[in-house]
Design a protein around this motif. Structure first.
Motif, PDB file in Angstrom:
ATOM      1  N   GLN A 178      48.959   4.301  15.350  1.00  0.00           N
ATOM      2  CA  GLN A 178      49.970   4.300  16.396  1.00  0.00           C
ATOM      3  C   GLN A 178      49.650   4.113  17.674  1.00  0.00           C
ATOM      4  N   ILE A 179      48.688   4.679  18.131  1.00  0.00           N
ATOM      5  CA  ILE A 179      48.086   4.203  19.372  1.00  0.00           C
ATOM      6  C   ILE A 179      47.362   2.963  19.495  1.00  0.00           C
ATOM      7  N   VAL A 180      46.823   2.286  18.625  1.00  0.00           N
ATOM      8  CA  VAL A 180      46.192   1.098  18.674  1.00  0.00           C
ATOM      9  C   VAL A 180      47.459   0.094  18.533  1.00  0.00           C
ATOM     10  N   ALA A 181      48.200   0.130  17.735  1.00  0.00           N
ATOM     11  CA  ALA A 181      49.388  -0.688  17.516  1.00  0.00           C
ATOM     12  C   ALA A 181      50.345  -0.819  18.875  1.00  0.00           C
ATOM     13  N   GLY A 182      50.647   0.366  19.499  1.00  0.00           N
ATOM     14  CA  GLY A 182      51.529   0.508  20.909  1.00  0.00           C
ATOM     15  C   GLY A 182      50.764   0.005  21.746  1.00  0.00           C
TER      16      GLY A 182
ATOM     17  N   VAL B 190      50.870  -6.071  27.809  1.00  0.00           N
ATOM     18  CA  VAL B 190      51.443  -6.879  29.168  1.00  0.00           C
ATOM     19  C   VAL B 190      51.983  -5.664  30.130  1.00  0.00           C
ATOM     20  N   GLU B 191      52.959  -4.788  29.619  1.00  0.00           N
ATOM     21  CA  GLU B 191      53.505  -3.739  30.278  1.00  0.00           C
ATOM     22  C   GLU B 191      52.311  -2.652  30.991  1.00  0.00           C
ATOM     23  N   ILE B 192      51.599  -2.379  30.024  1.00  0.00           N
ATOM     24  CA  ILE B 192      50.558  -1.266  30.441  1.00  0.00           C
ATOM     25  C   ILE B 192      49.585  -2.030  31.279  1.00  0.00           C
TER      26      ILE B 192
ATOM     27  N   VAL C  60      51.252  -1.776  34.853  1.00  0.00           N
ATOM     28  CA  VAL C  60      50.980  -0.401  35.393  1.00  0.00           C
ATOM     29  C   VAL C  60      49.539  -0.148  35.880  1.00  0.00           C
ATOM     30  N   LEU C  61      48.634  -0.520  35.089  1.00  0.00           N
ATOM     31  CA  LEU C  61      47.223  -0.381  35.561  1.00  0.00           C
ATOM     32  C   LEU C  61      46.945  -0.988  36.782  1.00  0.00           C
ATOM     33  N   ALA C  62      47.440  -2.078  36.844  1.00  0.00           N
ATOM     34  CA  ALA C  62      47.190  -3.119  38.132  1.00  0.00           C
ATOM     35  C   ALA C  62      47.746  -2.492  39.132  1.00  0.00           C
ATOM     36  N   LYS C  63      49.010  -1.942  39.074  1.00  0.00           N
ATOM     37  CA  LYS C  63      49.509  -1.271  40.084  1.00  0.00           C
ATOM     38  C   LYS C  63      48.958   0.163  40.742  1.00  0.00           C
ATOM     39  N   TYR C  64      48.379   0.830  40.016  1.00  0.00           N
ATOM     40  CA  TYR C  64      47.887   2.227  40.360  1.00  0.00           C
ATOM     41  C   TYR C  64      46.190   2.118  40.216  1.00  0.00           C
ATOM     42  N   ALA C  65      45.486   1.150  39.721  1.00  0.00           N
ATOM     43  CA  ALA C  65      44.127   1.197  39.872  1.00  0.00           C
ATOM     44  C   ALA C  65      43.746   0.272  41.174  1.00  0.00           C
TER      45      ALA C  65
ATOM     46  N   LEU D 210      42.167   4.053  29.669  1.00  0.00           N
ATOM     47  CA  LEU D 210      43.606   3.954  30.383  1.00  0.00           C
ATOM     48  C   LEU D 210      44.817   3.306  29.652  1.00  0.00           C
ATOM     49  N   ARG D 211      44.480   2.535  28.684  1.00  0.00           N
ATOM     50  CA  ARG D 211      45.678   1.955  28.193  1.00  0.00           C
ATOM     51  C   ARG D 211      46.231   2.951  27.155  1.00  0.00           C
ATOM     52  N   ALA D 212      45.285   3.279  26.479  1.00  0.00           N
ATOM     53  CA  ALA D 212      45.832   4.428  25.529  1.00  0.00           C
ATOM     54  C   ALA D 212      46.531   5.378  26.020  1.00  0.00           C
TER      55      ALA D 212
END
Length: 153
Positions: free
Chosen positions: A47-51, A57-59, A62-67, A83-85
């Motif tokens: 479930q985590i991997v598929a998600g 792209v969305e994740i 968010v990473l780019a915005k906050y890291a 972080l993605r998970a």
């Protein structure tokens, strides 16, 4: 019920390999062969991997915005995938409390990352949790899953 911590470890290992190979293939089938896990553990990891793959792209946005001061592509592969998970769990797994997500991500970073990884992972996820409007319910009750609130638990 299987071990969700173990499932997160497996999900991280799969995401790490996916990040390198860029697509599923024989390596994914081979990954599970030597690992003895129950169906619940394997399903949670899946479930985590598929998600993460579906919402990458969305994740990553968010990473780019906050890291701050980091490009997603330049992050260590382990940190990036922890972080993605973690972000997938925060945004799309309503039954997982925010506190659990952050604690588990930090544990993974301590186990699989370098000396600074756990601080980096904790800092980014904490900043996202504190700032993102979509996470207001998780912020309000970081130790409880949203589905439990709805049931009045």
């Amino acid at each position: 019920m299987g071990s969700r911590h173990q499932a997160r470890e497996q999900a991280l290992q799969i995401l790490f390999q996916y990040d390198i190979h860029r697509k599923p293939g024989l390596w994914l089938d081979e990954f599970w062969k030597p690992i003895q896990v129950d169906d619940d553990t394997k399903a949670f990891a899946g479930q985590i991997v598929a998600g993460v793959i579906q919402r990458k792209v969305e994740i990553d946005a968010v990473l780019a915005k906050y890291a701050t001061n980091w490009k997603v592509s330049r992050m260590p592969i382990v940190d990036r995938n922890i972080l993605r998970a973690g972000l997938y769990e925060l945004f799309w797994m309503d039954d997982v409390p925010a506190k659990v997500t952050l604690d588990e991500a930090v544990k993974l970073a301590k186990s699989f990352g370098d000396e600074e990884a756990s601080k980096f992972v904790n800092g980014v996820l904490d900043k996202v949790l504190a700032s993102e409007p979509k996470l207001e319910q998780k912020r309000a009750n970081p130790e409880r899953g949203i589905w439990r609130q709805a049931e009045g638990d």
